[in-house]
Design a protein around this motif. Structure first.
Motif, PDB file in Angstrom:
ATOM      1  N   GLY A 156       0.797  -1.224   0.000  1.00 25.90           N
ATOM      2  CA  GLY A 156       0.000   0.000   0.000  1.00 25.90           C
ATOM      3  C   GLY A 156       0.827   1.270   0.000  1.00 25.90           C
ATOM      4  N   ASN A 197       1.249   3.580  -3.009  1.00 23.55           N
ATOM      5  CA  ASN A 197       0.158   4.454  -3.427  1.00 23.55           C
ATOM      6  C   ASN A 197       0.153   5.799  -2.689  1.00 23.55           C
ATOM      7  OD1 ASN A 197      -1.071   2.626  -5.336  1.00 23.55           O
ATOM      8  ND2 ASN A 197      -1.717   1.407  -3.561  1.00 23.55           N
ATOM      9  N   ILE A 254      -2.728   9.169   0.645  1.00 22.15           N
ATOM     10  CA  ILE A 254      -2.923   7.904  -0.049  1.00 22.15           C
ATOM     11  C   ILE A 254      -3.857   8.175  -1.218  1.00 22.15           C
ATOM     12  CG2 ILE A 254      -3.829   5.552   0.093  1.00 22.15           C
ATOM     13  CD1 ILE A 254      -3.139   5.520   3.044  1.00 22.15           C
ATOM     14  N   ALA A 306      -6.979   4.299  -4.655  1.00 27.18           N
ATOM     15  CA  ALA A 306      -6.322   3.096  -4.141  1.00 27.18           C
ATOM     16  C   ALA A 306      -6.513   2.918  -2.636  1.00 27.18           C
ATOM     17  CB  ALA A 306      -4.829   3.144  -4.468  1.00 27.18           C
ATOM     18  N   GLU A 344      -8.270  -0.453  -1.129  1.00 24.64           N
ATOM     19  CA  GLU A 344      -7.483  -1.673  -1.243  1.00 24.64           C
ATOM     20  C   GLU A 344      -6.133  -1.574  -0.525  1.00 24.64           C
ATOM     21  OE1 GLU A 344      -8.192  -4.775  -2.410  1.00 24.64           O
ATOM     22  OE2 GLU A 344     -10.193  -3.913  -2.325  1.00 24.64           O
ATOM     23  N   SER A 345      -5.670  -0.360  -0.282  1.00 26.35           N
ATOM     24  CA  SER A 345      -4.382  -0.177   0.384  1.00 26.35           C
ATOM     25  C   SER A 345      -4.513  -0.152   1.902  1.00 26.35           C
ATOM     26  CB  SER A 345      -3.733   1.131  -0.073  1.00 26.35           C
ATOM     27  OG  SER A 345      -3.472   1.118  -1.454  1.00 26.35           O
ATOM     28  N   PHE A 346      -5.574   0.452   2.394  1.00 22.51           N
ATOM     29  CA  PHE A 346      -5.705   0.770   3.808  1.00 22.51           C
ATOM     30  C   PHE A 346      -6.822  -0.020   4.492  1.00 22.51           C
ATOM     31  CE2 PHE A 346      -6.732   3.362   7.517  1.00 22.51           C
ATOM     32  CZ  PHE A 346      -5.546   3.995   7.860  1.00 22.51           C
ATOM     33  N   GLN A 393      -9.128  -2.830   3.046  1.00 24.38           N
ATOM     34  CA  GLN A 393      -9.747  -3.776   2.114  1.00 24.38           C
ATOM     35  C   GLN A 393     -10.837  -4.639   2.750  1.00 24.38           C
ATOM     36  OE1 GLN A 393      -6.495  -3.926   3.046  1.00 24.38           O
ATOM     37  NE2 GLN A 393      -5.758  -6.035   3.224  1.00 24.38           N
ATOM     38  N   ARG A 429      -1.505  -3.857   4.564  1.00 25.98           N
ATOM     39  CA  ARG A 429      -0.828  -3.396   3.355  1.00 25.98           C
ATOM     40  C   ARG A 429      -0.179  -2.019   3.538  1.00 25.98           C
ATOM     41  NH1 ARG A 429      -5.592  -5.280  -0.951  1.00 25.98           N
ATOM     42  NH2 ARG A 429      -5.392  -7.526  -0.529  1.00 25.98           N
ATOM     43  N   ILE A 430      -0.157  -1.556   4.783  1.00 24.47           N
ATOM     44  CA  ILE A 430       0.506  -0.284   5.104  1.00 24.47           C
ATOM     45  C   ILE A 430       1.760  -0.538   5.927  1.00 24.47           C
ATOM     46  CG2 ILE A 430       0.282   1.919   6.331  1.00 24.47           C
ATOM     47  CD1 ILE A 430      -1.217   1.888   3.705  1.00 24.47           C
ATOM     48  N   ASP A 458      -7.073  -6.226   7.647  1.00 26.39           N
ATOM     49  CA  ASP A 458      -6.403  -5.142   6.936  1.00 26.39           C
ATOM     50  C   ASP A 458      -5.756  -4.194   7.943  1.00 26.39           C
ATOM     51  OD1 ASP A 458      -8.634  -4.017   8.097  1.00 26.39           O
ATOM     52  OD2 ASP A 458      -9.493  -3.231   6.255  1.00 26.39           O
ATOM     53  N   HIS A 459      -5.179  -3.099   7.441  1.00 25.38           N
ATOM     54  CA  HIS A 459      -4.539  -2.130   8.327  1.00 25.38           C
ATOM     55  C   HIS A 459      -5.554  -1.464   9.251  1.00 25.38           C
ATOM     56  CE1 HIS A 459      -1.467   0.597   9.724  1.00 25.38           C
ATOM     57  NE2 HIS A 459      -2.179   1.648   9.368  1.00 25.38           N
TER      58      HIS A 459
END
Length: 269
Positions: free
Chosen positions: A149, A152, A163, A167, A170-172, A174, A219-220, A244-245
């Motif tokens: 992540g 991005n 960010i 994105a 899906e980066s932070f 999801q 993903r972070i 997720d994050h």
């Protein structure tokens, strides 16, 4: 007539005495509940980068239902020193023992702010940085491969990092409902890139007991880095979840459980 008035007066006396008796019987229960509430530590929550205090909105009511006094700090996300100073002001407002909780970058803030706060009895790291004294987040991140992540991030002309909104989900976040994730992207608070070069001046986890939640699908922050930090700080309890994050949003029950574990452990000490 005299007998009638006497009967009325007698009935009134019996009524008043009955009410007094009922109140007297109820009083110990009320006192007990108040004492139980007062015996619980305060909970102070610190949000991370690209978020604000509302990111705790699913955790706060769960803690309040359990009788905790909860405060979510609104840090400015301008520098580690300033964010720690704001957190210290909130800690100074708490009456009694306090559990200090940080998510993501907020972990660096509680590491800095909690060291000299005498009322802080425990630290809880939620998918968070836990730097050592003299360490900077940029160097800490480099211990492991960068989480996907981070590719991005978009710098602006003033040196702040965002960010990419497209994105962001899906980066932070999801695991978060897509509509809510897009809202989180729209209200994100950027951080200055310079924050990742600021040294931590003191590490609260060296003198305070700590707890750690690892997000396996983060993903972070690389989950392996989270594992490294959890082990390094000697966390009393390490919880690993498939998250997720934004674990405080997507998995509030698990986050709340770890916070209450910390609160219960410090209450027994």
């Amino acid at each position: 007539m005299t007998k009638k008035y006497l009967l009325v007066a007698l009935s009134a006396i019996i009524f008043v005495v009955s009410i007094a008796f009922i109140n007297a019987q109820a009083q110990p229960a009320n006192v007990s509940r108040d004492s139980e509430t007062l015996s619980k530590p305060n909970i102070v929550l610190v949000h991370g980068a690209w978020a604000d205090g509302s990111s705790w909105s699913k955790v706060i009511p769960l803690l309040q239902e359990k009788g905790y006094n909860v405060t979510a700090v609104q840090i400015p996300l301008t520098s580690l020193a300033e964010d720690a100073a704001v957190t210290r002001r909130v800690l100074a407002m708490q009456s009694g023992p306090t559990i200090l909780v940080g998510h993501s970058y907020g972990g660096a803030v509680i590491t800095e702010a909690g060291a000299n706060a005498s009322n802080v009895v425990g630290l809880v790291y939620i998918s968070a940085f836990a730097p050592d004294e003299g360490e900077v987040l940029g160097e800490l991140n480099e211990r492991m491969p960068a989480a996907p992540g981070m590719a991005n991030l978009l710098p602006d002309s003033e040196g702040f990092l965002w960010i990419d909104p497209e994105a962001f989900p899906e980066s932070f976040a999801q695991d978060v409902d897509p509509v809510q994730a897009r809202v989180m992207a729209a209200v994100q608070k950027p951080v200055p890139a310079s924050i990742f070069g600021e040294k931590t001046t003191q590490a609260a986890w060296k003198s305070k007991p700590s707890w750690y939640l690892i997000s396996e699908n983060d993903r972070i922050i690389n989950p392996d880095l989270e594992r490294f930090m959890a082990e390094r700080i000697g966390a009393r309890e390490v919880v690993s979840i498939s998250s997720d994050h934004a674990s405080l949003v997507s998995h509030p029950d698990e986050v709340t459980r770890l916070i209450t574990d910390a609160a219960n452990a410090t209450t027994k000490c």
